[in-house]
Design an enzyme around this catalytic site. Structure first.
Site, short mmCIF file in Angstrom:
data_model
loop_
_atom_site.label_atom_id
_atom_site.label_comp_id
_atom_site.label_asym_id
_atom_site.label_seq_id
_atom_site.Cartn_x
_atom_site.Cartn_y
_atom_site.Cartn_z
N GLY A 1 -28.34 -3.08 -27.07
CA GLY A 1 -29.62 -3.22 -27.72
C GLY A 1 -30.77 -3.29 -26.72
N THR B 1 -33.04 -5.53 -25.73
CA THR B 1 -33.24 -6.66 -24.81
C THR B 1 -32.29 -6.59 -23.62
OG1 THR B 1 -33.93 -8.03 -26.67
CG2 THR B 1 -33.36 -9.17 -24.63
N GLY C 1 -33.22 -3.61 -21.42
CA GLY C 1 -34.41 -3.92 -20.64
C GLY C 1 -34.13 -4.87 -19.50
N ALA C 2 -33.24 -5.86 -19.73
CA ALA C 2 -32.93 -6.83 -18.69
C ALA C 2 -32.23 -6.16 -17.50
CB ALA C 2 -32.06 -7.95 -19.26
N GLU D 1 1.36 3.84 1.91
CA GLU D 1 2.12 4.19 3.11
C GLU D 1 3.34 3.30 3.28
OE1 GLU D 1 -2.31 4.18 4.41
OE2 GLU D 1 -1.09 3.41 2.75
N HIS E 1 0.84 -1.19 0.00
CA HIS E 1 0.00 0.00 0.00
C HIS E 1 0.88 1.25 0.00
CE1 HIS E 1 -3.87 -2.13 1.62
NE2 HIS E 1 -3.35 -2.72 0.55
#
Length: 365
Positions: A272, A274, A277-278, A55, A53
């Site tokens: 598209g 479909t 919409g899903a 530090e 990380h």
């Protein structure tokens, strides 16, 4: 306690350092170590999952004991848990750091608590320094932590009467070049672009983000195809600079979980009616981009498929964030009203319905 001028300057530099790190599962973090007199002793940043990380990266550049009495300036609250690496809070305490100045709180249930641990050990802690700048840098990562999944944008282009293609299936081009250039700019900010095999087989899209002269943006979205039909060996997407990912599309929650595990923070759904919409039906959409051209088709494919609305009382109400002009075209940026979902299924505020996931009908678009 407040930060002094030297610490604020160091924070600005730490924010710049953070941008050297990759976006992904872990946040971009920078750190600067200051002497009691305000001089820079060392600096570091996080280079990706499994690496030190920020530090610890900065501390590693000093001789043992050289950080005693120093101030650590960090863009994110030091972590307080053991994952692939140890807790940064403990590393700072062990190094003898006397003061920690950080910008943004860590929202993680497991990783937060570093500030409290440091205070308990007698370390002076100042939080919220240039917090707005840190929030802007970490916006996508913070959204993933809040949602528990990647941020999802659904985009479509339509005629004024709501059609995405003419009766013969042709759809290129409904909108003009300025609107299409904006789409590519937004693609370049995403980590993944999603389409269905129906769209892929019909249009053979490259799924790249390109500038006006046709060259590629430096950052490209990962191409993701939903559906069970095979992708042709000579499909344009096969020439994408990133490897194609294909899912059957039966469980969109599982799809987003997989993409998150791959380091994806922002998903651009362009597949598209479909597919769009899903995602909406599943309550998995955070932003909608509707490009509207001043043209009429009178028939053909609608821009949006079934979203589960059976009666007017079920309509999905949206909040409009902005309306922009691109030549003669309009872009409406909107979002579903805030929901109570947790990211593993959600409640659509417009319908009050809860979804645990959704499938793309037939696995294709």
């Amino acid at each position: 306690m407040t930060a002094n001028d030297a610490e604020r300057r160091a924070m600005r530099h730490a924010l710049e350092l953070a941008t050297h790190g990759p976006r992904g599962l872990n946040p971009q973090v920078g750190a600067v170590l200051l002497s009691p007199a305000g001089d820079v002793l060392a600096e570091g940043w996080h280079r990706g999952a499994g690496t030190a990380h920020a530090e610890v990266d900065a501390l590693s550049k000093l001789a043992p004991g050289a950080a005693r009495g120093a101030t650590a300036v960090v863009t994110l609250e030091p972590c307080n848990h053991t994952g692939r690496t140890g807790p940064c809070s403990e590393a700072l305490i062990s190094a003898g750091v006397a003061r920690v100045v950080y910008a943004a709180d860590d929202p993680g249930a497991e990783s937060s608590g570093g500030a409290e641990r440091l205070r308990d050990a007698g370390v002076d802690v100042v939080s919220g320094v240039l917090a707005d700048d840190a929030a802007a840098l970490l916006h996508s990562w913070l959204e993933v932590q809040r949602l528990g999944r990647p941020f999802v944008t659904v985009k479509w282009a339509q005629s004024l009467d709501g059609r995405a293609a003419a009766s013969d299936g042709t759809s290129q081009w409904i909108t003009g070049p300025d609107a299409r250039a904006d789409v590519h700019r937004r693609r370049s900010r995403a980590d993944a672009i999603v389409v269905g095999t129906g769209t892929l087989l019909a249009d053979d899209p490259a799924l790249t983000a390109r500038t006006a002269d046709g060259s590629r943006y430096d950052h490209q979205p990962m191409p993701v195809v939903l559906g069970v039909r095979p992708v042709p060996a000579d499909a344009a997407v096969r020439r994408h600079p990133l490897a194609l990912v294909q899912h059957d599309g039966r469980d969109l929650v599982a799809l987003l979980a997989d993409l998150r595990d791959r380091g994806v923070q922002r998903v651009f759904v362009e597949g598209g009616p479909t597919i769009a919409g899903a995602f909406l039906r599943a309550g998995l959409v955070d932003e909608i981009l509707a490009y509207i051209a001043p043209t009429l088709l009178g028939g053909g494919m609608p821009a949006l498929g079934d979203i589960g609305v059976q009666t007017i009382d079920d309509q999905l109400r949206l909040r409009v964030a902005s309306v922009e002009h691109f030549g003669d075209d309009l872009l409406v940026v909107a979002a579903p009203r805030p929901s109570t979902g947790s990211g593993t299924g959600s409640t659509d505020s417009g319908t009050g319905k809860t979804h645990s996931g959704a499938a793309v009908p037939g696995g294709d678009d």
